[in-house]
Write a protein that holds these residues in place. Structure first.
Motif, PDB file in Angstrom:
ATOM      1  N   LYS A  69       4.235  -4.194  -2.572  1.00 35.02           N
ATOM      2  CA  LYS A  69       3.090  -3.413  -2.100  1.00 35.02           C
ATOM      3  C   LYS A  69       1.854  -3.596  -2.959  1.00 35.02           C
ATOM      4  CE  LYS A  69       3.836   0.689  -0.570  1.00 35.02           C
ATOM      5  NZ  LYS A  69       4.209   2.103  -0.650  1.00 35.02           N
TER       6      LYS A  69
ATOM      7  N   THR B 293       5.304   9.181   0.407  1.00 34.05           N
ATOM      8  CA  THR B 293       6.021   8.851   1.642  1.00 34.05           C
ATOM      9  C   THR B 293       7.314   9.659   1.750  1.00 34.05           C
ATOM     10  OG1 THR B 293       5.112   6.631   1.469  1.00 34.05           O
ATOM     11  CG2 THR B 293       6.873   6.947   3.064  1.00 34.05           C
TER      12      THR B 293
ATOM     13  N   GLU C 175      -2.011   8.867   4.060  1.00 35.31           N
ATOM     14  CA  GLU C 175      -1.463   8.540   2.745  1.00 35.31           C
ATOM     15  C   GLU C 175      -2.289   7.428   2.134  1.00 35.31           C
ATOM     16  OE1 GLU C 175       2.316   6.504   0.489  1.00 35.31           O
ATOM     17  OE2 GLU C 175       2.793   7.677   2.281  1.00 35.31           O
TER      18      GLU C 175
ATOM     19  N   ASP D 262       5.659   1.484   4.364  1.00 32.85           N
ATOM     20  CA  ASP D 262       5.565   2.946   4.443  1.00 32.85           C
ATOM     21  C   ASP D 262       5.435   3.424   5.880  1.00 32.85           C
ATOM     22  OD1 ASP D 262       3.964   3.976   1.293  1.00 32.85           O
ATOM     23  OD2 ASP D 262       5.838   2.952   1.731  1.00 32.85           O
TER      24      ASP D 262
END
Ligand SMILES: Nc1nc2c(ncn2[C@@H]2O[C@H](COP(=O)(O)OP(=O)(O)OP(=O)(O)O)[C@@H](O)[C@H]2O)c(=O)[nH]1
Ligand SMILES: Nc1nc2c(ncn2[C@@H]2O[C@H](COP(=O)(O)OP(=O)(O)OP(=O)(O)O)[C@@H](O)[C@H]2O)c(=O)[nH]1
Ligand SMILES: [Mg+2]
Ligand SMILES: [Mg+2]
Ligand SMILES: [Zn+2]
Ligand SMILES: [Zn+2]
Lengths: 212, 212
Positions: B143, A37, A110, A65
């Motif tokens: 995450k 990122t 990503e 992100d």
């Protein structure tokens, strides 16, 4: 139809979408926290307005992100996979609905941070870029060869930290990559100091020119 | 019998082996390169001769990590998984044949570097320890919550690099862990400077004492 055959079929379909609009799709893969990122944030503004960029983000949870990318004025869609350790073609296909695909030159996907499974799932991309940060160790190409074998470009990230990591041997990484993956190009760069980012942008520009 | 039910059955069987010999088994998990092997190398000599240690290493390829452990005079078995992104109970069971299980107090099982799938596969262990290096970013518990939820201890590694990584916020990591996983203990340490390694060894000693 088994899982992989179904995924490959959908990936081909996704690639048709990209090719119909002249979009170059890049699948970014790495361990968690290698700097995917941060790298996108560092180059997005340098590519505009010449190259229109959009991003699909993949994570188990959070919009973190995608929110970081949107701060730079670039469209970003967040896929949250729940428990799945990789993106697949169906997830990417669904995400296309939320993107202005007719107005994109380069789409970055990503992937979920993982040095293993993402390599197995075609997403419809035209190139795989694998990041390896200098903080992870120089033995990763030997120990996790599958993903490096699938790479069209390997980026060695966070080079600004090299003065503090005397054990990282760039030559050893290059030798391992030669052994594992043949002639893959390698660029060492830093999203923090912007060292060598231009070389990475030039690779993208030439890849886009050939693609068109 | 489905895959997970079979794995759970074998894991119970493996735990019987451990319990029959009073072995405490610790499953070490993290992203690739967070410092699992370095941490083991740093504490193995400090635990001997009071605590007899052995290690099962898991990687896709190479004997690298087992060789690093054996240098310290400790038995180590290397499992190479080929393409599988995690260890499973059957692999661990097979590896026991190569270990002097009657002469071990603590068995460390270093899993394949991956912040997702290893959390799903019981290996017969008594505790899960998850490592997070300061170089990966402070957003990982949010995450990649699944693995942190499964943790009995979280180790924040490579704290010697903190002076060069001003963006890493330890308080943020602690808050995220509280949100994701409740009361899990957290230790910040360095395998390079040996900062706080004694606290980790004391956790192991107390865990072994309770186990017995
Ligand atoms: N020193 C330094 N740190 C960096 C660089 N790039 C990223 N980082 C740091 O590395 C950590 C992770 O960066 P991210 O960009 O979030 O990594 P990522 O690969 O996107 O992580 P995931 O999406 O969770 O897999 C953050 O703390 C960043 O500040 C760099 O070039 N130099
Ligand atoms: N500065 C610093 N570097 C460390 C520390 N611990 C490990 N490293 C470095 O981090 C890199 C990876 O360390 P490893 O111990 O191989 O990590 P690992 O988790 O076992 O890696 P895999 O088995 O491949 O998943 C190496 O370059 C180590 O030198 C630490 O406490 N401080
Ligand atoms: Mg990211
Ligand atoms: Mg290791
Ligand atoms: Zn379609
Ligand atoms: Zn996986």
């Amino acid at each position: 139809e088994n899982l992989m055959a179904r995924n490959d079929r959908i990936a081909e379909h996704v690639r048709h979408h990209f090719d119909a609009h002249g979009v170059l799709a890049i699948n970014l893969m790495s361990s968690p926290g290698s700097g995917k990122t941060s790298l996108l944030e560092a180059i997005i503004q340098g590519l505009a307005p010449e190259i229109k960029v959009a991003v699909i983000e993949g994570d188990l949870e959070t919009e973190n992100d995608a929110a970081r990318i949107r701060r730079h004025g670039v469209p970003a869609v967040q896929i949250t996979t729940g428990v799945t350790c990789h993106l697949d073609a169906a997830m990417v296909h669904d995400a296309l609905d939320s993107l202005p695909i007719g107005d994109i030159d380069v789409l970055f996907i990503e992937n979920v941070g993982n040095l293993v499974c993402p390599a197995d799932f075609d997403l419809g991309q035209h190139a795989n870029v694998v990041l390896l940060s200098v903080t992870e160790g120089d033995d990763k190409p030997d120990k996790y060869p599958v993903i490096f074998r699938a790479a069209d470009m390997v980026l060695i990230t966070k080079t600004d930290l090299l003065p503090h990591i005397e054990e990282f041997d760039l030559a050893k990484v290059e030798q391992s990559l030669r052994r594992v993956g043949g002639d893959v190009p390698i660029l060492a760069l830093s999203a923090k100091t912007h060292a060598n980012l231009e070389a990475w942008c030039n690779w993208l520009r030439s890849r886009l020119a050939t693609h068109r």
